[in-house]
Motif scaffolding. Structure first.
Motif, PDB file in Angstrom:
ATOM      1  N   SER A 207       0.849  -1.198   0.000  1.00 13.13           N
ATOM      2  CA  SER A 207       0.000   0.000   0.000  1.00 13.13           C
ATOM      3  C   SER A 207       0.879   1.240   0.000  1.00 13.13           C
ATOM      4  CB  SER A 207      -0.921   0.020   1.226  1.00 13.13           C
ATOM      5  OG  SER A 207      -0.164   0.269   2.402  1.00 13.13           O
ATOM      6  N   PHE A 208       0.231   2.411  -0.076  1.00  9.63           N
ATOM      7  CA  PHE A 208       0.947   3.684  -0.081  1.00  9.63           C
ATOM      8  C   PHE A 208       1.057   4.295   1.324  1.00  9.63           C
ATOM      9  CE2 PHE A 208      -0.236   4.492  -4.741  1.00  9.63           C
ATOM     10  CZ  PHE A 208       1.059   4.259  -5.177  1.00  9.63           C
ATOM     11  N   THR A 209       1.025   3.485   2.358  1.00 10.18           N
ATOM     12  CA  THR A 209       1.093   4.033   3.705  1.00 10.18           C
ATOM     13  C   THR A 209       2.532   4.200   4.161  1.00 10.18           C
ATOM     14  OG1 THR A 209       1.050   1.856   4.752  1.00 10.18           O
ATOM     15  CG2 THR A 209      -1.082   2.918   4.315  1.00 10.18           C
ATOM     16  N   GLN A 210       2.707   5.020   5.182  1.00 12.16           N
ATOM     17  CA  GLN A 210       4.043   5.219   5.754  1.00 12.16           C
ATOM     18  C   GLN A 210       4.576   3.903   6.325  1.00 12.16           C
ATOM     19  OE1 GLN A 210       4.315   8.659   8.277  1.00 12.16           O
ATOM     20  NE2 GLN A 210       6.197   7.976   9.272  1.00 12.16           N
ATOM     21  N   GLU A 211       3.690   3.126   6.955  1.00 13.25           N
ATOM     22  CA  GLU A 211       4.097   1.860   7.556  1.00 13.25           C
ATOM     23  C   GLU A 211       4.601   0.870   6.504  1.00 13.25           C
ATOM     24  OE1 GLU A 211       1.627   4.162  10.123  1.00 13.25           O
ATOM     25  OE2 GLU A 211       1.204   3.406   8.100  1.00 13.25           O
ATOM     26  N   ILE A 233       7.238   6.212  -5.203  1.00 10.94           N
ATOM     27  CA  ILE A 233       6.185   6.730  -6.088  1.00 10.94           C
ATOM     28  C   ILE A 233       5.031   7.379  -5.329  1.00 10.94           C
ATOM     29  CG2 ILE A 233       6.753   5.156  -7.966  1.00 10.94           C
ATOM     30  CD1 ILE A 233       4.506   3.341  -7.040  1.00 10.94           C
ATOM     31  N   ASP A 234       5.265   7.699  -4.030  1.00 13.13           N
ATOM     32  CA  ASP A 234       4.216   8.354  -3.247  1.00 13.13           C
ATOM     33  C   ASP A 234       4.842   9.038  -2.036  1.00 13.13           C
ATOM     34  OD1 ASP A 234       1.095   8.484  -2.715  1.00 13.13           O
ATOM     35  OD2 ASP A 234       2.061   8.031  -0.811  1.00 13.13           O
ATOM     36  N   ASP A 235       4.376  10.232  -1.700  1.00 18.15           N
ATOM     37  CA  ASP A 235       4.926  10.987  -0.584  1.00 18.15           C
ATOM     38  C   ASP A 235       4.791  10.269   0.758  1.00 18.15           C
ATOM     39  OD1 ASP A 235       5.685  13.046  -2.233  1.00 18.15           O
ATOM     40  OD2 ASP A 235       3.985  14.340  -1.762  1.00 18.15           O
ATOM     41  N   GLU A 236       3.631   9.652   0.995  1.00 22.55           N
ATOM     42  CA  GLU A 236       3.425   8.987   2.279  1.00 22.55           C
ATOM     43  C   GLU A 236       4.364   7.796   2.420  1.00 22.55           C
ATOM     44  OE1 GLU A 236      -0.613   8.421   3.601  1.00 22.55           O
ATOM     45  OE2 GLU A 236      -1.287  10.159   2.470  1.00 22.55           O
ATOM     46  N   SER A 237       4.581   7.071   1.340  1.00 22.59           N
ATOM     47  CA  SER A 237       5.561   5.977   1.355  1.00 22.59           C
ATOM     48  C   SER A 237       6.946   6.525   1.666  1.00 22.59           C
ATOM     49  CB  SER A 237       5.588   5.275  -0.006  1.00 22.59           C
ATOM     50  OG  SER A 237       4.329   4.750  -0.343  1.00 22.59           O
ATOM     51  N   SER A 238       7.265   7.691   1.110  1.00 23.19           N
ATOM     52  CA  SER A 238       8.591   8.299   1.289  1.00 23.19           C
ATOM     53  C   SER A 238       8.885   8.595   2.755  1.00 23.19           C
ATOM     54  CB  SER A 238       8.696   9.590   0.476  1.00 23.19           C
ATOM     55  OG  SER A 238       8.525   9.333  -0.894  1.00 23.19           O
ATOM     56  N   LEU A 239       7.861   8.979   3.504  1.00 22.17           N
ATOM     57  CA  LEU A 239       8.060   9.255   4.926  1.00 22.17           C
ATOM     58  C   LEU A 239       8.504   7.998   5.661  1.00 22.17           C
ATOM     59  CD1 LEU A 239       4.949  11.550   5.528  1.00 22.17           C
ATOM     60  CD2 LEU A 239       7.352  12.262   5.511  1.00 22.17           C
ATOM     61  N   GLY A 240       7.913   6.851   5.306  1.00 22.98           N
ATOM     62  CA  GLY A 240       8.316   5.588   5.913  1.00 22.98           C
ATOM     63  C   GLY A 240       9.701   5.161   5.463  1.00 22.98           C
ATOM     64  N   VAL A 253      22.651   6.540   0.898  1.00 23.03           N
ATOM     65  CA  VAL A 253      21.491   7.056   0.168  1.00 23.03           C
ATOM     66  C   VAL A 253      21.539   8.583   0.145  1.00 23.03           C
ATOM     67  CG1 VAL A 253      18.989   7.070  -0.041  1.00 23.03           C
ATOM     68  CG2 VAL A 253      20.129   5.064   0.923  1.00 23.03           C
ATOM     69  N   LYS A 254      21.683   9.154  -1.042  1.00 24.83           N
ATOM     70  CA  LYS A 254      21.848  10.601  -1.169  1.00 24.83           C
ATOM     71  C   LYS A 254      20.595  11.311  -1.677  1.00 24.83           C
ATOM     72  CE  LYS A 254      26.076  10.534   0.224  1.00 24.83           C
ATOM     73  NZ  LYS A 254      26.366  11.028   1.600  1.00 24.83           N
ATOM     74  N   TYR A 255      19.671  10.555  -2.301  1.00 19.46           N
ATOM     75  CA  TYR A 255      18.470  11.174  -2.869  1.00 19.46           C
ATOM     76  C   TYR A 255      17.248  10.305  -2.586  1.00 19.46           C
ATOM     77  CZ  TYR A 255      21.893  13.913  -5.469  1.00 19.46           C
ATOM     78  OH  TYR A 255      22.942  14.722  -5.809  1.00 19.46           O
ATOM     79  N   LEU A 256      16.179  10.942  -2.143  1.00 14.78           N
ATOM     80  CA  LEU A 256      14.898  10.251  -1.922  1.00 14.78           C
ATOM     81  C   LEU A 256      13.782  11.080  -2.529  1.00 14.78           C
ATOM     82  CD1 LEU A 256      12.998   8.125  -0.663  1.00 14.78           C
ATOM     83  CD2 LEU A 256      13.084   9.448   1.472  1.00 14.78           C
ATOM     84  N   SER A 257      13.080  10.485  -3.472  1.00 16.62           N
ATOM     85  CA  SER A 257      11.980  11.197  -4.129  1.00 16.62           C
ATOM     86  C   SER A 257      10.654  10.894  -3.443  1.00 16.62           C
ATOM     87  CB  SER A 257      11.880  10.766  -5.592  1.00 16.62           C
ATOM     88  OG  SER A 257      11.209   9.523  -5.687  1.00 16.62           O
ATOM     89  N   GLY A 258       9.655  11.620  -3.854  1.00 15.89           N
ATOM     90  CA  GLY A 258       8.273  11.329  -3.485  1.00 15.89           C
ATOM     91  C   GLY A 258       7.430  11.610  -4.710  1.00 15.89           C
ATOM     92  N   VAL A 259       6.120  11.430  -4.576  1.00 18.03           N
ATOM     93  CA  VAL A 259       5.174  11.830  -5.621  1.00 18.03           C
ATOM     94  C   VAL A 259       3.877  12.231  -4.932  1.00 18.03           C
ATOM     95  CG1 VAL A 259       3.777  11.120  -7.595  1.00 18.03           C
ATOM     96  CG2 VAL A 259       6.128  10.298  -7.408  1.00 18.03           C
ATOM     97  N   GLY A 260       3.293  13.310  -5.349  1.00 14.48           N
ATOM     98  CA  GLY A 260       1.979  13.693  -4.824  1.00 14.48           C
ATOM     99  C   GLY A 260       1.869  15.176  -4.563  1.00 14.48           C
ATOM    100  N   GLY A 261       1.911  15.521  -3.284  1.00 16.74           N
ATOM    101  CA  GLY A 261       1.721  16.911  -2.884  1.00 16.74           C
ATOM    102  C   GLY A 261       1.393  16.966  -1.412  1.00 16.74           C
ATOM    103  N   SER A 262       2.023  16.066  -0.634  1.00 15.58           N
ATOM    104  CA  SER A 262       1.751  15.952   0.798  1.00 15.58           C
ATOM    105  C   SER A 262       2.409  17.073   1.579  1.00 15.58           C
ATOM    106  CB  SER A 262       2.264  14.595   1.307  1.00 15.58           C
ATOM    107  OG  SER A 262       2.403  14.589   2.713  1.00 15.58           O
TER     108      SER A 262
END
Length: 330
Positions: A207-211, A233-240, A253-262
């Protein structure tokens, strides 16, 4: 005579109560048109109806918020933001809107199964703007972002930063269907075409959850001793994923992307003091505002684009302030 006067009094009382009841009903209708609701009552030929799924994800909560915001900003006298939990409920809501002859509909369908209901709107000659997810109908306009462009744009950003060399982990969430597959396809195609020396490793979440992001990132980091960047591929996933990197004390790890607008991830980008560059690619709930603007234009007798694809923007620490909104639920 007393009986006659008594009867006249009773009739006057009934008429008075009836008039009061009608006045209160009108007031309640006006108030309810300003609130998100799952009910269709209180609409008419001047009403712009925004029909969207219920907020089972932060992004959809943002859609509802920005829909309300835009309707108010346009000064609409009558509008309704209507939510539903499933396909059948949404189809029923559409039938009611058609029977009440609303002025226009902005529809974010649960799935393509809503094509039948969408065609009913068109047949009733009610202007229809489709948002985010396509249906098979002759709508007036379609407004969305591009998942494929998100993948391509992120690939170009990371490929350039890594100078065409290194290892990137890519997140997949199969349960999200085309959202995941299109973003990954765009990313991988651009990598293959422009940055063939970059190695890609996969990570899969349910899922796209932080957990879920935390769990899958832990497994990926354990399996790979060196990773230069992660395409989430999702901001909430990126937080996790960020939490997993920090807990593992990984410095590679030097770069971490997200997607969305969180807003939560925007704040992380703004306040980030680590050696990891945090960034995201927009697929923002604010796009609903463009769909509502188009619906209003059609109601006013103006024409709109058949396809309006909102370009992807990369958000970094340099431009994140433009996207912060403390009132947004997402």
């Amino acid at each position: 005579m007393k009986k006659f006067l008594g009867l006249i009094g009773m009739l006057l009382l009934v008429v008075t109560l009836g008039a009061c009841s009608k006045t209160n009903s009108s007031t309640n209708t006006k108030e309810s048109s300003q609130a998100t609701t799952s009910k269709v009552s209180g609409v008419n030929k001047d009403t712009l109806a925004v029909v969207i799924p219920s907020a089972d994800h932060g992004w959809l909560a943002g859609v509802a918020y920005y829909a309300q915001k835009e309707c108010k900003a346009l000064g609409l006298k009558s509008y309704k933001v209507i939510t539903s939990d499933n396909v059948n409920d949404q189809a029923s809501q559409i039938d009611e809107l058609i029977s009440q002859k609303v002025g226009a509909v902005v529809l974010e369908p649960h799935t393509s199964e809503l094509s039948v209901a969408a065609r009913k709107i068109v047949k009733a000659k009610i202007p229809l703007i489709i948002f985010d997810r396509k249906v098979k109908a002759d709508y007036n306009g379609f407004v969305a972002g591009s998942n494929t462009d998100i993948g391509k744009t992120t690939a170009d950003f990371l490929g350039d930063k890594l100078q065409g060399k290194g290892t990137i982990a890519t997140l997949s969430v199969p349960s999200s269907g085309s959202v995941s597959s299109e973003r990954l396809a765009g990313f991988k195609a651009e990598m293959k075409a422009k940055y063939p020396d970059i190695k890609l490793v996969s990570m899969t979440a349910d899922s796209f959850t932080q957990e879920a992001g935390l769990k899958t990132a832990k497994d990926m980091l354990t399996a790979n001793k060196h990773v230069d960047a992660i395409f989430s591929i999702d901001d909430e996933s990126s937080l996790g994923i960020l939490q997993a990197i920090n807990e593992a004390k990984r410095t590679d790890v030097k770069y971490l992307s997200g997607v969305g607008g969180s807003q939560s991830y925007f704040k992380k980008i703004k306040n980030n003091k680590s050696d990891i560059t945090l960034f995201t690619a927009t697929y923002s709930p604010t796009m609903i505002q463009e769909a509502i603007k188009e619906a209003k234009q059609v109601m006013d007798g103006k024409s709109v684009k058949k396809e309006n694809i909102i370009p992807t923007t990369i958000v970094t620490k340099d431009n994140v302030n433009k996207f912060l909104n403390a009132k947004s639920p997402y």
